[in-house]
Design a protein around this motif. Structure first.
Motif, short mmCIF file in Angstrom:
data_model
loop_
_atom_site.label_atom_id
_atom_site.label_comp_id
_atom_site.label_asym_id
_atom_site.label_seq_id
_atom_site.Cartn_x
_atom_site.Cartn_y
_atom_site.Cartn_z
N ARG A 102 0.85 -1.20 0.00
CA ARG A 102 0.00 0.00 0.00
C ARG A 102 0.88 1.24 0.00
N LEU A 103 0.66 2.09 -0.98
CA LEU A 103 1.43 3.33 -1.09
C LEU A 103 0.77 4.47 -0.34
N ILE A 104 -0.56 4.56 -0.41
CA ILE A 104 -1.29 5.64 0.28
C ILE A 104 -2.46 5.03 1.03
N ASN A 105 -2.52 5.31 2.33
CA ASN A 105 -3.56 4.72 3.18
C ASN A 105 -4.45 5.80 3.78
N SER A 106 -5.14 6.53 2.91
CA SER A 106 -6.17 7.47 3.32
C SER A 106 -5.71 8.38 4.45
N GLY B 236 -8.04 -5.63 -5.25
CA GLY B 236 -7.61 -6.83 -5.95
C GLY B 236 -6.78 -7.78 -5.11
N PHE B 237 -6.21 -7.27 -4.00
CA PHE B 237 -5.34 -8.10 -3.16
C PHE B 237 -5.28 -7.47 -1.78
N TYR B 238 -5.19 -8.31 -0.74
CA TYR B 238 -5.21 -7.80 0.63
C TYR B 238 -3.79 -7.71 1.18
N ALA B 239 -3.11 -6.61 0.85
CA ALA B 239 -1.73 -6.43 1.33
C ALA B 239 -1.67 -6.22 2.83
N ASP B 240 -2.80 -5.91 3.46
CA ASP B 240 -2.80 -5.63 4.90
C ASP B 240 -2.42 -6.85 5.74
N GLN B 241 -2.60 -8.06 5.22
CA GLN B 241 -2.29 -9.27 5.98
C GLN B 241 -0.89 -9.82 5.65
N ARG B 242 -0.07 -9.07 4.95
CA ARG B 242 1.24 -9.56 4.51
C ARG B 242 2.08 -10.08 5.69
N GLY C 193 -2.54 -6.15 13.68
CA GLY C 193 -3.46 -5.41 12.82
C GLY C 193 -2.93 -5.43 11.40
N ALA C 194 -3.17 -4.35 10.68
CA ALA C 194 -2.71 -4.26 9.30
C ALA C 194 -1.19 -4.08 9.27
N ALA C 195 -0.59 -4.45 8.15
CA ALA C 195 0.85 -4.34 7.98
C ALA C 195 1.31 -2.90 8.08
N CYS C 196 2.62 -2.70 8.24
CA CYS C 196 3.16 -1.39 8.56
C CYS C 196 3.01 -0.36 7.43
N ASP C 197 2.70 -0.81 6.22
CA ASP C 197 2.46 0.15 5.14
C ASP C 197 1.02 0.64 5.14
N HIS C 198 0.28 0.33 6.22
CA HIS C 198 -1.08 0.82 6.42
C HIS C 198 -1.11 1.70 7.68
N VAL D 51 -4.10 3.98 -2.48
CA VAL D 51 -3.32 3.56 -3.64
C VAL D 51 -2.55 2.30 -3.27
N ASP D 52 -2.81 1.22 -3.98
CA ASP D 52 -2.05 -0.01 -3.82
C ASP D 52 -1.18 -0.22 -5.05
#
Length: 433
Positions: free
Chosen positions: A139-143, A239-245, A408-413, A153-154
């Motif tokens: 994730r590049l931009i997390n609101s 399209g993909f759940y990067a939060d659980q990486r 929780g969500a990965a560090c890019d969130h 933006v993913d």
């Protein structure tokens, strides 16, 4: 007394001079906050809800997407943001006055502010090691976490998927796409508008000018933690759940020589991680045929032994009930259902669904085995009730659980503590006895 009046007059004059210098356009409308409502926004909360607004000064009145000043009860500006005449969020604050003083070049300048915030987001991900040689999905931009409320933006390899859930994002879509396209390695952009949310913002997407179509085909091949995935540009969310990486990587370290069950597996993220981690046998369950098509393709891409990992199209509840009737158990079970509580008003009924699912999941875990259970419902996570719901499930199942890990969500969130509503993902690893 006379001296006090002189000082007060000087203070007022200095304020007026400062405000005019910082916000020279006298044509801007002012959204004046109610008494006692200012501090929460001074502290950084970006969403000015309509109930906090006392009055709006400006003729003609501002339109959705207009830049407005946000002011305290004395009409002194505390910052500026983007107005919405329909949404329950009257203004999305973009910059506080103190920030505007430090960087006057971006004051009231959305183009400049977008450039700065997106550049800052890129720098943060680089400092976190993203992308890397073994991960190019992130994730590049997390609101709100990146101070661009309503914009996600993913990045998937050379494709940037932009998810819009705010009217201002649609208004500045060209500027956003231009800046994202400048990010290193991005060659294609896919724009995805959240139609239902934007309706609440007063936008009917069907009436809007269409965004430029993506030049990329419908799928893209990405890598996460050294595992290759096919991502569908038309899949769930982006399209993909990067939060659980990070949790998927953790599962791979737990899986050696284990029997693993991945419930609500989507395209096989946890299942593939378990297989790569050396699990003896892995089965993934999902009700979506298109998701499982991707999952099966991922088995081939990673050259995994199809006798040790497989996917089955079935309802998770029905599968678990069948497994319980057969006395079938697994060493490690992952339960990551879709969002069951999209809003607070359905939290009570959703809690019951989470409890029932977890009670079944605990019964298919071998005694002494592990259950990783998740909720992606912001209402559930923010309520703090998920752990209590898990405990209720344990009582229902006749099991005893202990918490081994909470995530929780990965560090890019990133999450802005001034806006805790941005926290949505709960992940607990339990030992089930």
């Amino acid at each position: 007394m006379h001296l006090c009046r002189i000082i007060a007059g000087l203070d007022k004059a200095m304020f007026l001079f400062s405000a005019k210098a910082m916000y020279p356009s006298t044509s801007l409308a002012r959204v004046v906050l109610k008494k006692g409502k200012t501090q929460i926004f001074r502290d950084g909360s970006p969403m000015v809800y309509s109930g906090a607004v006392d009055r709006i000064i400006g003729r003609p009145p501002p339109k959705t997407g207009d830049v407005v000043l946000v002011a305290d009860g004395s009409e002194k500006p505390i910052g500026w943001g983007l107005y919405n005449s329909v949404s329950m969020f009257c203004v999305r604050l973009m910059q506080l006055e103190e920030e505007a003083k430090r960087d006057p070049t971006s004051a009231l300048n959305m183009g400049r502010l977008l450039e700065e915030r997106i550049s800052s987001a890129v720098d943060l991900r680089r400092s976190l090691g993203l992308p890397s040689t073994n991960t190019n999905a992130y994730r590049l931009i997390n609101s709100e976490g990146d101070r661009l409320s309503g914009l996600i933006v993913d990045i998937f390899a050379d494709v940037a998927v932009i998810a819009s859930s705010a009217a201002w994002v649609e208004k500045y879509s060209q500027e956003i796409q231009f800046l994202v396209n400048k990010v290193s390695d991005v060659n294609h952009i896919k724009w995805r508008s959240s139609t239902d949310i934007l309706k609440e913002e007063g936008l009917d997407i069907s009436e809007q000018k269409e965004h430029a179509p993506s030049s990329h085909p419908g799928t893209v091949k990405v890598m996460e933690n050294g595992i290759v995935y096919i991502v569908s540009m038309e899949g769930q969310k982006t399209g993909f759940y990067a939060d659980q990486r990070e949790s998927r990587n953790f599962v791979s370290t737990l899986s050696k020589d284990k029997r693993v069950l991945d419930l609500c597996c989507y395209s096989g993220g946890f299942a593939l991680s378990a297989a790569k981690g050396g699990a003896n046998n892995v089965i993934g369950i999902d009700s979506s045929g298109s998701a499982l098509d991707l999952a099966n393709e991922n088995i081939l891409l990673n050259k995994l032994n199809a006798e040790r990992i497989s996917f089955l199209k079935e309802d998770a509840t029905a599968f678990m009930k069948g497994a319980i009737s057969r006395n079938e158990v697994w060493d490690l079970v992952i339960l990551d259902p879709p969002k069951l509580a999209p809003r607070k008003k359905v939290l009570q009924s959703a809690s019951g669904m989470y409890r029932n699912l977890n009670a079944l999941a605990m019964q298919v875990v071998k005694r002494g085995g592990l259950l990783m259970t998740c909720s992606c419902s912001g209402a559930m996570t923010q309520s703090g009730l998920f752990l209590k719901t898990i405990q209720g499930a344990a009582s229902m199942a006749g099991r005893k659980v202990t918490v081994l890990r909470q995530a929780g969500a990965a560090c890019d969130h990133p999450i802005d503590p001034a806006y805790p509503e941005g926290q949505y993902l709960s992940n607990y690893l339990l030992r089930v006895m």
